[in-house]
Design an enzyme around this catalytic site. Structure first.
Site: not given
Ligand code: KIV
Length: 255
Positions: A43, A82, A114, A180
Protein backbone atom coordinates in the site's frame (compact mmCIF):
# COMPACT_ATOMS: atom_id res chain seq x y z
CA UNK A 1 11.32 -21.64 -10.43
CA UNK A 2 7.89 -20.43 -9.30
CA UNK A 3 7.89 -19.29 -5.66
CA UNK A 4 5.11 -20.46 -3.40
CA UNK A 5 4.32 -19.78 0.23
CA UNK A 6 5.70 -23.24 1.01
CA UNK A 7 8.94 -22.78 -0.95
CA UNK A 8 9.55 -19.40 0.70
CA UNK A 9 8.87 -20.78 4.14
CA UNK A 10 11.35 -23.57 3.48
CA UNK A 11 14.10 -21.01 2.78
CA UNK A 12 14.40 -20.05 6.45
CA UNK A 13 17.93 -20.88 7.53
CA UNK A 14 18.87 -21.91 3.96
CA UNK A 15 19.42 -18.61 2.15
CA UNK A 16 18.20 -14.99 2.42
CA UNK A 17 14.85 -14.22 0.76
CA UNK A 18 14.70 -11.30 -1.69
CA UNK A 19 11.47 -9.29 -1.66
CA UNK A 20 10.51 -6.09 -3.48
CA UNK A 21 7.36 -4.07 -3.98
CA UNK A 22 5.79 -3.55 -7.42
CA UNK A 23 2.68 -1.68 -8.48
CA UNK A 24 2.19 -2.42 -12.17
CA UNK A 25 3.31 -4.72 -14.93
CA UNK A 26 6.59 -2.91 -15.64
CA UNK A 27 7.82 -2.76 -12.02
CA UNK A 28 6.73 -6.39 -11.57
CA UNK A 29 8.74 -7.47 -14.63
CA UNK A 30 11.80 -5.58 -13.36
CA UNK A 31 11.57 -7.14 -9.88
CA UNK A 32 11.04 -10.61 -11.32
CA UNK A 33 13.80 -10.42 -13.92
CA UNK A 34 16.11 -9.11 -11.18
CA UNK A 35 15.51 -12.27 -9.15
CA UNK A 36 13.02 -11.29 -6.45
CA UNK A 37 11.47 -14.28 -4.67
CA UNK A 38 8.41 -12.34 -3.53
CA UNK A 39 6.67 -9.27 -4.94
CA UNK A 40 4.54 -7.24 -2.57
CA UNK A 41 1.89 -4.98 -4.05
CA UNK A 42 2.40 -2.69 -1.09
CA UNK A 43 0.00 0.00 0.00
CA UNK A 44 3.13 2.17 -0.33
CA UNK A 45 1.38 2.49 -3.70
CA UNK A 46 -0.18 5.57 -2.06
CA UNK A 47 3.14 7.39 -1.60
CA UNK A 48 5.08 6.04 -4.57
CA UNK A 49 2.52 6.06 -7.38
CA UNK A 50 -0.63 7.90 -6.32
CA UNK A 51 0.95 10.99 -4.73
CA UNK A 52 -0.80 10.49 -1.39
CA UNK A 53 0.89 11.68 1.84
CA UNK A 54 0.73 8.20 3.46
CA UNK A 55 -0.89 4.78 3.06
CA UNK A 56 -4.06 5.59 4.98
CA UNK A 57 -5.94 6.84 1.89
CA UNK A 58 -5.31 3.66 -0.11
CA UNK A 59 -8.50 1.63 -0.70
CA UNK A 60 -9.13 -2.02 -1.51
CA UNK A 61 -10.31 -1.07 -5.02
CA UNK A 62 -7.02 0.76 -5.66
CA UNK A 63 -5.05 -2.23 -4.39
CA UNK A 64 -7.01 -4.70 -6.50
CA UNK A 65 -6.59 -2.53 -9.63
CA UNK A 66 -2.79 -2.45 -9.20
CA UNK A 67 -2.50 -6.07 -8.04
CA UNK A 68 -4.26 -7.27 -11.18
CA UNK A 69 -1.70 -5.33 -13.27
CA UNK A 70 1.16 -6.96 -11.32
CA UNK A 71 -0.44 -10.40 -11.68
CA UNK A 72 -0.57 -9.92 -15.49
CA UNK A 73 3.26 -9.93 -15.46
CA UNK A 74 3.00 -13.67 -14.67
CA UNK A 75 6.06 -13.60 -12.44
CA UNK A 76 8.04 -16.46 -10.96
CA UNK A 77 8.00 -14.43 -7.73
CA UNK A 78 5.07 -14.96 -5.38
CA UNK A 79 2.70 -11.97 -5.57
CA UNK A 80 1.33 -10.77 -2.21
CA UNK A 81 -1.24 -7.98 -1.78
CA UNK A 82 -1.24 -5.53 1.14
CA UNK A 83 -4.57 -5.30 2.97
CA UNK A 84 -5.37 -1.57 3.28
CA UNK A 85 -5.83 0.46 6.45
CA UNK A 86 -8.51 -0.66 8.92
CA UNK A 87 -9.94 -3.59 6.96
CA UNK A 88 -8.37 -6.31 9.14
CA UNK A 89 -10.38 -4.97 12.08
CA UNK A 90 -13.74 -5.43 10.32
CA UNK A 91 -16.00 -8.40 11.13
CA UNK A 92 -14.59 -11.75 10.00
CA UNK A 93 -17.13 -12.32 7.16
CA UNK A 94 -16.24 -8.88 5.75
CA UNK A 95 -12.50 -9.51 6.15
CA UNK A 96 -12.86 -12.84 4.36
CA UNK A 97 -14.77 -11.18 1.51
CA UNK A 98 -12.00 -8.52 1.13
CA UNK A 99 -9.33 -11.25 0.97
CA UNK A 100 -11.40 -13.29 -1.45
CA UNK A 101 -11.69 -10.27 -3.77
CA UNK A 102 -7.92 -9.73 -3.48
CA UNK A 103 -7.20 -13.30 -4.62
CA UNK A 104 -9.99 -13.62 -7.21
CA UNK A 105 -9.98 -10.12 -8.79
CA UNK A 106 -6.45 -8.96 -7.89
CA UNK A 107 -4.77 -12.26 -8.73
CA UNK A 108 -2.54 -12.20 -5.64
CA UNK A 109 -1.54 -15.47 -4.02
CA UNK A 110 -1.44 -14.20 -0.43
CA UNK A 111 -2.43 -11.19 1.65
CA UNK A 112 -0.19 -9.13 3.98
CA UNK A 113 -1.79 -7.80 7.14
CA UNK A 114 -0.28 -5.10 9.38
CA UNK A 115 -0.74 -5.81 13.07
CA UNK A 116 0.20 -8.09 15.93
CA UNK A 117 -1.31 -10.33 18.58
CA UNK A 118 -4.75 -8.67 18.52
CA UNK A 119 -5.16 -9.80 14.90
CA UNK A 120 -3.89 -13.36 15.44
CA UNK A 121 -7.40 -14.90 15.79
CA UNK A 122 -8.50 -13.32 12.49
CA UNK A 123 -5.28 -14.46 10.78
CA UNK A 124 -5.84 -18.02 12.04
CA UNK A 125 -9.39 -18.01 10.60
CA UNK A 126 -8.18 -16.67 7.24
CA UNK A 127 -5.47 -19.33 7.04
CA UNK A 128 -8.09 -21.93 7.91
CA UNK A 129 -10.24 -20.58 5.06
CA UNK A 130 -7.36 -21.06 2.59
CA UNK A 131 -6.06 -17.47 2.49
CA UNK A 132 -2.26 -17.45 2.91
CA UNK A 133 -1.24 -14.58 5.20
CA UNK A 134 2.02 -12.65 5.60
CA UNK A 135 2.30 -10.76 8.88
CA UNK A 136 3.77 -7.28 9.47
CA UNK A 137 4.99 -6.14 12.90
CA UNK A 138 7.27 -3.42 14.27
CA UNK A 139 6.65 -0.03 12.71
CA UNK A 140 3.17 -0.08 11.17
CA UNK A 141 2.87 2.67 8.53
CA UNK A 142 -0.94 2.40 8.55
CA UNK A 143 -0.83 3.68 12.16
CA UNK A 144 0.99 6.88 11.26
CA UNK A 145 -1.81 9.02 12.73
CA UNK A 146 -1.93 7.14 16.05
CA UNK A 147 1.71 6.07 16.60
CA UNK A 148 3.79 8.01 14.04
CA UNK A 149 6.74 6.61 12.11
CA UNK A 150 9.00 5.69 15.02
CA UNK A 151 11.74 3.06 15.25
CA UNK A 152 10.62 0.15 17.39
CA UNK A 153 12.29 -2.17 19.88
CA UNK A 154 14.39 0.44 21.66
CA UNK A 155 13.13 -0.39 25.18
CA UNK A 156 12.74 -3.78 26.94
CA UNK A 157 8.94 -3.26 27.14
CA UNK A 158 8.65 -2.57 23.43
CA UNK A 159 10.92 -5.52 22.59
CA UNK A 160 8.66 -7.77 24.68
CA UNK A 161 5.58 -6.50 22.83
CA UNK A 162 7.16 -7.03 19.38
CA UNK A 163 8.13 -10.60 20.33
CA UNK A 164 4.57 -11.29 21.55
CA UNK A 165 3.20 -9.89 18.26
CA UNK A 166 5.61 -11.83 16.01
CA UNK A 167 5.06 -15.12 17.86
CA UNK A 168 1.26 -14.71 17.86
CA UNK A 169 1.20 -14.00 14.11
CA UNK A 170 3.49 -16.99 13.44
CA UNK A 171 1.41 -19.28 15.69
CA UNK A 172 -1.73 -18.14 13.80
CA UNK A 173 -0.29 -19.68 10.63
CA UNK A 174 1.31 -16.78 8.74
CA UNK A 175 3.89 -18.09 6.23
CA UNK A 176 6.30 -15.15 6.72
CA UNK A 177 6.43 -11.87 8.60
CA UNK A 178 7.63 -8.39 7.66
CA UNK A 179 9.48 -6.71 10.53
CA UNK A 180 9.76 -2.97 9.89
CA UNK A 181 12.22 -0.53 11.48
CA UNK A 182 13.07 -2.57 14.56
CA UNK A 183 16.35 -2.03 16.43
CA UNK A 184 18.96 -4.06 14.57
CA UNK A 185 20.57 -5.42 17.75
CA UNK A 186 17.20 -6.87 18.80
CA UNK A 187 16.18 -8.17 15.34
CA UNK A 188 18.07 -11.54 15.57
CA UNK A 189 16.05 -12.41 18.68
CA UNK A 190 12.82 -12.16 16.67
CA UNK A 191 14.28 -14.28 13.87
CA UNK A 192 15.28 -16.95 16.40
CA UNK A 193 11.93 -16.82 18.19
CA UNK A 194 9.72 -17.67 15.18
CA UNK A 195 9.75 -20.69 12.88
CA UNK A 196 8.68 -18.64 9.81
CA UNK A 197 10.95 -16.32 7.76
CA UNK A 198 11.36 -12.77 9.04
CA UNK A 199 11.57 -10.23 6.21
CA UNK A 200 13.22 -7.04 7.40
CA UNK A 201 12.92 -3.47 6.20
CA UNK A 202 15.18 -1.02 8.00
CA UNK A 203 15.80 -3.67 10.70
CA UNK A 204 19.40 -4.64 9.94
CA UNK A 205 20.89 -7.94 8.81
CA UNK A 206 19.47 -10.28 11.44
CA UNK A 207 16.47 -11.29 9.32
CA UNK A 208 15.74 -14.23 7.00
CA UNK A 209 15.20 -11.85 4.08
CA UNK A 210 14.91 -8.21 3.09
CA UNK A 211 12.21 -6.14 1.42
CA UNK A 212 12.49 -2.70 -0.16
CA UNK A 213 10.11 -0.35 -1.92
CA UNK A 214 11.21 -0.65 -5.56
CA UNK A 215 11.03 3.14 -6.07
CA UNK A 216 13.57 3.57 -3.24
CA UNK A 217 15.90 0.93 -4.69
CA UNK A 218 15.79 2.38 -8.21
CA UNK A 219 16.16 6.03 -7.24
CA UNK A 220 12.64 7.12 -8.10
CA UNK A 221 11.83 8.49 -4.64
CA UNK A 222 12.82 12.14 -3.99
CA UNK A 223 13.71 11.47 -0.31
CA UNK A 224 14.24 7.74 0.31
CA UNK A 225 14.38 6.53 3.93
CA UNK A 226 17.96 6.40 5.32
CA UNK A 227 18.12 2.56 5.34
CA UNK A 228 17.25 2.32 1.61
CA UNK A 229 20.45 2.74 -0.38
CA UNK A 230 19.42 3.28 -4.01
CA UNK A 231 21.26 1.07 -6.55
CA UNK A 232 20.31 3.36 -9.47
CA UNK A 233 19.12 6.90 -10.13
CA UNK A 234 16.30 6.33 -12.59
CA UNK A 235 14.67 9.69 -11.85
CA UNK A 236 17.83 11.53 -12.92
CA UNK A 237 18.34 9.26 -15.95
CA UNK A 238 14.71 9.59 -17.06
CA UNK A 239 14.73 13.39 -16.76
CA UNK A 240 17.95 13.48 -18.83
CA UNK A 241 16.35 11.28 -21.52
CA UNK A 242 13.28 13.50 -21.71
CA UNK A 243 15.50 16.61 -21.93
CA UNK A 244 17.56 15.11 -24.78
CA UNK A 245 14.42 14.23 -26.72
CA UNK A 246 12.81 17.64 -26.02
CA UNK A 247 15.94 19.33 -27.38
CA UNK A 248 15.73 17.23 -30.58
CA UNK A 249 12.04 18.02 -31.01
CA UNK A 250 12.67 21.76 -30.63
CA UNK A 251 15.57 21.59 -33.10
CA UNK A 252 13.28 19.67 -35.51
CA UNK A 253 15.70 16.70 -35.33
CA UNK A 254 13.07 14.21 -34.16
CA UNK A 255 10.37 12.72 -36.41
O1 KIV B 1 3.52 -1.06 1.69
C1 KIV B 1 4.68 -1.51 1.61
O2 KIV B 1 5.40 -1.30 0.64
C2 KIV B 1 5.16 -2.30 2.73
C3 KIV B 1 6.62 -2.64 2.74
C4 KIV B 1 7.41 -1.43 2.98
C5 KIV B 1 6.93 -3.72 3.68
O3 KIV B 1 4.44 -2.62 3.62
Amino acid sequence: MKSTTRSLRALKGVRPIVCLTAYDVSTARIADAGGADLILVGDSLGNTVLGLPDTVGVTLDMMIHHSAAVARAKTEALVVGDLPFGLAHDSFPKLLSYCRRFLQEGGVKAVKIEGGASLAPAIARLVDAGIPVMGHVGLLPQRVHSAGYRRRGLTPEDQKQILIDAQAVAAAGAFAIVVECVDEKFMPKITEAVSIPTIGIGSGRGCDGQILVIHDLLGLTPEPPPFARPEANLHRDAVAAVRRWATKVRAKKSK
